[in-house]
Design a protein around this motif. Structure first.
Motif, PDB file in Angstrom:
ATOM      1  N   GLU A   1       0.722  -1.203  -0.243  1.00 11.15           N
ATOM      2  CA  GLU A   1       0.057  -0.159  -0.110  1.00 11.15           C
ATOM      3  C   GLU A   1       0.993   1.133   0.025  1.00 11.15           C
TER       4      GLU A   1
ATOM      5  N   THR B   1      -0.597  -4.033 -11.079  1.00  7.83           N
ATOM      6  CA  THR B   1      -1.285  -3.769  -9.916  1.00  7.83           C
ATOM      7  C   THR B   1      -2.567  -2.977  -9.918  1.00  7.83           C
TER       8      THR B   1
ATOM      9  N   ALA C   1       2.258   1.797  -3.527  1.00  2.00           N
ATOM     10  CA  ALA C   1       1.037   2.276  -4.562  1.00  2.00           C
ATOM     11  C   ALA C   1       0.849   3.798  -4.314  1.00  2.00           C
TER      12      ALA C   1
ATOM     13  N   LEU D   1      -5.607  -4.376  -3.273  1.00  2.00           N
ATOM     14  CA  LEU D   1      -4.756  -4.279  -4.281  1.00  2.00           C
ATOM     15  C   LEU D   1      -4.872  -5.766  -5.036  1.00  2.00           C
TER      16      LEU D   1
ATOM     17  N   VAL E   1      -5.183  -0.964  -8.471  1.00  3.40           N
ATOM     18  CA  VAL E   1      -5.493  -0.338  -6.872  1.00  3.40           C
ATOM     19  C   VAL E   1      -6.861   0.330  -6.962  1.00  3.40           C
TER      20      VAL E   1
END
Length: 376
Positions: A77, A338, A80, A107, A340
């Motif tokens: 996180e 990824t 990200a 995620l 998100v």
């Protein structure tokens, strides 16, 4: 008395006189051994490369060892959010408040495979060209027979770097009278038709402006102006032979090194544009470089094996008999992506982090402004 010229005569347009991109008629040039094809239906000729024997296909590979040693870092996180902040700060009209305050809910990470095939090839064409003859030595047919195009040895650029070079074919030079000016070195100016002057554009040759008693100041009452195209000389130096009266004709070898590219990304159901994933930075999983590479028939992901077969077949069909393949390279890279999911001001949305360098695609970022607006 000066000859009166029409309005069209006063327009200066020498484009058709000054430019001469075309070679003279083929009948003016002598035939050279090995190059008769240049006289049969065109000024350019592609020469097919000699056929070369193919090597043996490589043995089946053990993909398990490749996959075991390849690990893509997990996106946390914190990573990200840092990736999003870096992306927002690179945009002049994106506010950073949302990137710092949004709540990351989930995620979803996955790894795509990208197959890439590069084929570095060399093609050769020949064409007649010419340049002004300046009385230097002439390397003509009397000095020997011109070599065939694929027999001419040249320095190859670094592999997979495109380039184009031009060479004069030995023993192909011929000296001929300039076909543009017929050996005079000059031609009559089309702006003034050789007169050196044109009708005055201000008074149209009347020597006085309309409804004005005084004489025209631009032409001093003569009704004529010096031709600006030829500076009043009435003729121009031939732009083809540069006034030398003769041209040196020779066969020019044009060599083009081209890197053909085939790319494929494994199937996914992401709303991230495919063109971004194709260009994303990935982790190298496999690399095969040789004069000829062969399809990957046993890769665990079948669509990659099919892409390899398709790419090699396409390059082979496109280059067959028209270019010499110097080197091929096929690679497989792992592209981490990824997805998100986040919440901000009562709304949920998604952005993507892709590539090993954590690039971001955020089509629905909430704080975007037009240029000139205040960003909080």
């Amino acid at each position: 008395m000066d000859r009166d010229l029409s309005d069209e005569d006063s327009v200066v347009d020498l484009s058709f006189e000054a430019e001469s991109p075309l070679a003279p008629p083929a009948e003016l040039l002598e035939r050279l051994p090995s190059y008769d094809c240049l006289f049969q239906g065109g000024e350019r000729q592609v020469f097919f490369p000699p056929l070369e024997a193919l090597g043996r296909p490589q043995e089946p590979r053990c993909w398990a060892s490749f996959l075991e040693h390849s690990r893509v870092p997990v996106v946390t996180e914190e990573v990200a959010r840092e990736a999003l902040l870096s992306f927002v700060n690179s945009k002049c009209c994106y506010g950073s408040t949302a990137a710092g305050d949004l709540v990351i809910q989930e995620l979803k990470q996955q790894t795509l495979c990208r197959y890439r095939l590069e084929t570095f090839s060399e093609s050769r064409i020949s064409e007649w060209t010419f340049q002004p003859f300046t009385n230097h030595s002439v390397d003509g047919p009397r000095r020997g027979t011109s070599p065939r195009l694929w027999d001419i040895k040249v320095q190859v650029p670094p592999m997979f770097q495109e380039d184009t070079r031009k060479f004069q074919v030995p023993h192909s030079s011929l000296v001929k009278e300039c076909h543009k000016c017929h050996g005079r070195g000059r031609y009559k100016c089309s702006g003034c038709h050789g007169a050196g002057t044109v009708r005055c554009p201000s008074c149209s040759g009347a020597k006085r402006r309309a409804k004005q008693p005084r004489r025209c100041q631009m032409c001093s009452g003569s009704g004529r102006r010096r031709c600006s195209t030829c500076s009043g000389r009435g003729n121009k130096t031939c732009a083809t032979c540069k006034g030398e009266k003769k041209l040196l004709h020779f066969i020019q070898l044009v060599i083009m090194w081209k890197n053909s590219l085939f790319e494929f990304v494994s199937e996914h159901r992401l709303n991230c544009p495919g063109e971004l994933l194709v260009k994303a930075r990935g982790e190298s999983l496999f690399k095969d470089e040789n004069t000829t590479v062969y399809p990957l028939i046993d890769f665990p992901l079948r669509e990659i094996s099919l892409a390899s077969q398709r790419g090699i077949a396409q390059h082979s069909a496109a280059l067959a008999s028209r270019a010499r393949v110097l080197q091929q390279r096929q690679t497989i890279e792992l592209i981490p992506v990824t997805e998100v999911h986040y919440w901000y001001q009562g709304k949920t949305s998604v952005y993507y982090i892709y590539g090993t360098d954590h690039r971001v695609y955020a089509a629905d970022y909430p704080k975007r402004y037009c240029c000139g607006c205040t960003i909080s």
